[in-house]
Design an enzyme around this catalytic site. Structure first.
Site, short mmCIF file in Angstrom:
data_model
loop_
_atom_site.label_atom_id
_atom_site.label_comp_id
_atom_site.label_asym_id
_atom_site.label_seq_id
_atom_site.Cartn_x
_atom_site.Cartn_y
_atom_site.Cartn_z
N ASP A 1 -24.27 16.17 -22.13
CA ASP A 1 -23.45 15.50 -21.13
C ASP A 1 -22.08 16.19 -21.18
O ASP A 1 -21.80 16.98 -22.08
CB ASP A 1 -23.35 13.99 -21.38
CG ASP A 1 -22.93 13.23 -20.12
OD1 ASP A 1 -22.35 13.86 -19.20
OD2 ASP A 1 -23.18 12.01 -20.04
C1 BGC Z 1 -21.90 11.66 -16.79
C2 BGC Z 1 -23.18 12.35 -16.36
C3 BGC Z 1 -22.88 13.31 -15.25
C4 BGC Z 1 -21.83 14.30 -15.72
C5 BGC Z 1 -21.46 15.34 -14.68
C6 BGC Z 1 -20.77 12.63 -17.06
O1 BGC Z 1 -19.56 11.94 -17.18
O2 BGC Z 1 -22.14 10.85 -17.91
O3 BGC Z 1 -24.13 11.40 -15.96
O4 BGC Z 1 -24.04 13.96 -14.83
O5 BGC Z 1 -20.64 13.57 -16.04
O6 BGC Z 1 -20.75 14.78 -13.64
#
Ligand code: BGC
Length: 836
Positions: free
Chosen positions: A241
């Protein structure tokens, strides 16, 4: 130009090719051309949403986009029903169609990786991202996940199942360590990921932020190497993530293939040194690069343009599918005396009231937020369904939050004392304000002067005796911490870490009572983003709303949560956002024909008003066409068929996770991390013990024999159904697939759909098991009087539990009970089966 276009035109939807010796040889040949430095550059992201390119081998960069509610790469898009809404349809084929639509939209926007689906388990109604996720039940989550992923990937776009694993709360999601036993993981929290890998063959997985049993997901050997890449044989790309990586060697050796959004830890400098000193093998880096190459080759990313002009960014067909999703998800929870559907000829005037009535709320907040082209609000949907002969009255009913802040009548000025430090020491710079309404815009804010602390002091005089609401909010995703005390007593708002929703509390004040309010506020940015207001609760409700409700034949109150109150990065309240309970009470007092519609990722507190309204609909976050679906359901143009994908609790503390939700007091540990640039940081790691174990949601309710307000799987219809003729073989060999059949009949007078649900109970198990578990379901569409014969197959897994001693799935031979019905609590058909 013509040639480019012609090539692009040929790039029709293209599912990934299977692994083959040719792909392997091609990938090996590409790898052989790379230096160690180039290989390392490939395993870290770039520009927020891309993998890196390697010009020397003509490898382009690959683009990513959130998900899962729409393709969120630029501009407006199709906003689909959120995960919880989709799960409420119990319609896997619809999930496939939505996946295909997302895949096409992604192609039209040149996207290679779609960052979805989110398949974490809705363990608690507070968790801020439940609306993105499918369910409290692993079987339902897995069953919706598989076709969704197949749909996306069939269009030549990589789906990315997230957040692996146990990111079931947003509160302190970066630092919290989830303490959980293997059986609970395998039976509850991992099956949707497992199905994504082993059945849908998902090609990317995203690690979560949190720690699991003391180790961050991005370097969790057990989850990444033993389970994902070992037991499940995952061959694709495991990405982090965004900023979820904490250690170069740990991430490299324990499974992470791609650090997003940039290589803070798995970068050239750190990894070259690690390869040199032997702590990371070059072959480990090769494996990561090969996963990217193989996947890119299988998808044809090196042979065809990803952008496909045949896939429209504005699709009428997708709008129709989004509408179908919304229609199938609307869940009718209460309908006293057949109050609904409304008879159009008897409704001359309808009042549509509430903050969620207009504009449309299509989804919750955070990275999944998709802005739709023309979302249909509940107001518009109802007006369209009512038709030109019906007068529609609209009032928001409650002030906008900033309006409340601006209109609060403080006794004298609000004093703001800004200290040049974090602890209110030294001489402050003091100013006087009329009110406290410094709400900055929502979104990412630049880091600024974070070294201040501000103390606001104000007095408020109650004009009359009664309940007052004090409401506070700070702006931005990364909202600021603050405390509020009234006459020296701090208001106990729920704990928060990354962000927090607007908070409110009720104060009982006597006529003429003056209270002293002190706020201690620590801005994280240069901007002061804080708002505070107080008002008598009853005065918050607009007179217009009450008048309209009284004048109308029927009133609809549209309430619930939305992006500022239910979002990634924060956990929400179980009570409705401020003022909404009072609004429903006021409207219901003015008009007994009041219908309530709810937005939210799960259950919420309805106790103040539920017995005062004849009808209640849960609409989750229905996407861009929600308003149309709700209007159609209210006027009977569509029979509701949604079923709760979660148990709907009466109160938050009756939820089985409640006593285990917040970290164990006094059990925090420290994690020493050497950040890039050799900066040492000690993170505080709170530990959350999943003491509720296997008894999540209905597993708890049915095992304890207690009842939530509305059970998992429940939802009313305008018709009635009966179940009969259950056929279960008396005996079968353990491990074999068992066919179970039964009849479902529409016993009412209109067409409708029922979700036949099959639960398995294992009374002779040698280990403790939940009383029943969902192991099959089928949605059956029936004309009035029609009967359908349904056959469901139960494979070995349907009878298995995870054996802690054997470290594998096990079946205890003996008696099993098959239960069939229309919710987790209403299973009129029972049949015994003996597995030998
Ligand atoms: C989130 C993810 C997301 C990523 C990219 C993170 O803050 O937890 O679900 O895909 O950001 O935007």
């Amino acid at each position: 130009m013509v040639c480019v276009l012609a090539a692009a035109m040929q790039a029709a939807a293209q599912a990934p090719a299977p692994d083959s010796p040719a792909i392997e040889a091609h990938a090996q040949a590409l790898l052989a051309k790379l230096t160690l430095e180039e290989k390392i550059e490939l395993i870290g992201g770039v520009d927020g949403m891309y993998t890196n390119s390697v010009p020397s081998i003509d490898l382009p960069r690959f683009k990513m986009s959130d998900g899962p509610e729409g393709v969120r790469t630029w501009g407006p898009t199709t906003a689909w029903p959120g995960g919880a809404a989709l799960a409420a349809t119990f319609d896997p084929e619809l999930a496939r169609k939505i996946g295909e639509g997302l895949g096409r939209d992604a192609r039209a926007r040149n996207v290679n990786f779609l960052l979805g689906p989110g398949v974490n388990i809705a363990r608690s109604p507070l968790a801020g991202r439940n609306f993105e996720y499918f369910s409290e039940d692993p079987y339902l989550a897995a069953t919706m996940t598989v076709p969704w992923i197949e749909g996306v990937q069939s269009q030549g776009v990589i789906a990315t199942v997230k957040h692996y694993a146990l990111n079931d709360q947003e509160y302190n999601r970066h630092n919290v360590s989830v303490e959980v036993d293997e059986r609970t993981m395998r039976e509850i929290y991992l099956p949707a990921f497992e199905a994504a890998v082993t059945k849908a063959h998902v090609d990317a997985v995203m690690n979560s932020y949190n720690l699991i049993n003391g180790e961050h997901a991005t370097q969790n050997e057990f989850l990444n190497l033993k389970v994902l890449k070992g037991d499940w044989g995952f061959k694709g790309i495991l990405m982090s993530d965004w900023d979820a990586t904490y250690d170069t060697v740990g991430a490299a050796n324990y499974g992470l293939d791609l650090e997003m959004p940039s290589p803070r830890f798995m970068n050239v400098k750190a990894l070259t040194a690690a390869v040199k000193d032997g702590s990371v093998k070059e072959s480990t880096i090769d494996d990561k690069v090969m996963r990217l190459f193989r996947t890119a080759l299988r998808y044809g990313f090196l042979d065809r343009p990803q952008f496909d002009p045949a896939d429209a960014t504005y699709s009428v067909a997708d709008r129709a599918t989004a509408l179908e999703g919304a229609r199938e998800s609307v869940t009718l929870l209460k309908n006293d005396g057949g109050f609904l559907p409304l008879k159009a000829e008897r409704v001359k005037t309808i009042a549509v009231i509430g903050p969620n009535a207009y504009p449309a709320i299509t989804g919750g907040g955070g990275s999944s937020e998709a802005s739709a082209f023309e979302p249909v609000s509940i107001l518009t949907g109802i007006a369209n369904a009512a038709g030109p002969g019906v007068s529609v009255l609209y009032s928001r009913g409650l002030p906008d939050m900033n309006e409340l802040f601006r209109n609060t009548h403080w006794e004298g000025p609000v004093e703001a004392a800004a200290y040049p430090n974090k602890d209110f020491s030294g001489t402050p710079k003091t100013t006087r304000e009329k009110n406290l309404a410094n709400m900055g815009p929502r979104g990412w804010e630049p880091e600024g002067d974070a070294s201040r602390s501000v103390r606001y002091t104000a007095s408020y005089k109650a004009g009359k005796a009664g309940t007052y609401l004090i409401v506070a909010a700070t702006g931005g995703w990364d909202s600021d911490p603050y405390t509020i005390s009234v006459d020296g007593k701090q208001i106990p708002f729920p704990p928060h870490a990354e962000s927090q929703p607007p908070q409110s509390a009720a104060l009982e004040l006597t006529a003429g009572q003056t209270i002293k309010v002190v706020v201690e506020y620590w801005p994280r940015t240069a901007a002061l983003r804080f708002g505070l207001g107080i008002a008598p609760e009853a005065d918050l409700i607009s007179d217009d709303a009450k008048k309209m409700a009284a004048a109308a034949d029927v009133a609809v109150v549209a309430v619930g949560f939305g992006p500022p109150t239910e979002s990634e990065g924060l956990d929400r309240t179980f009570t409705l956002p401020w003022g909404q309970d009072a609004l429903i009470e006021a409207v219901a007092a003015a008009n007994p024909h009041t219908i309530v519609t709810l937005n939210g990722g799960g259950g919420m507190d309805t106790r103040r008003w539920l017995d005062k309204v004849p009808a209640l609909l849960h609409t989750y976050y229905p996407g861009q066409e929600g308003g149309t679906a709700i209007g159609e359901v209210l006027f009977g143009q569509r029979n509701p068929e949604g079923k709760l994908p979660v148990s709907f609790d009466r109160s938050w503390d009756e939820n089985p996770s409640a006593k285990y939700y917040y970290p164990i007091a006094g059990a925090d540990t420290k994690l020493h991390v050497i950040e890039p640039g050799h900066k040492a940081v000690d993170y505080v790691i709170p530990h959350v013990k999943y003491g509720d174990g296997l008894l999540v949601g209905y597993r708890y309710w049915t095992t304890t024999g207690k009842h939530p307000l509305y059970p998992f799987g429940f939802g009313l219809s305008y018709t009635t159904f009966s179940f009969s003729k259950l056929r279960v073989p008396a005996a079968a060999a353990s491990g074999s697939t068992v066919a179970v059949s039964f009849d479902v009949k529409n016993t009412g007078s209109v067409a409708g759909a029922e979700v036949a649900q099959l639960y398995v109970s294992d009374p002779s198990a040698t280990v403790t098991r939940p009383e029943r578990e969902l192991k099959g379901f089928e949605k059956v569409r029936l004309a009035p009087g029609e009967t359908k014969h349904v056959t469901l197959s139960l494979d070995a897994r349907a009878f298995s539990y995870w054996s802690e001693s054997g470290h594998k799935w096990a079946i205890d031979p003996g008696k099993f009970v098959i239960l069939v019905g229309d919710s987790s609590e209403n299973t009129p058909l029972h049949g015994d089966l003996t597995l030998k």
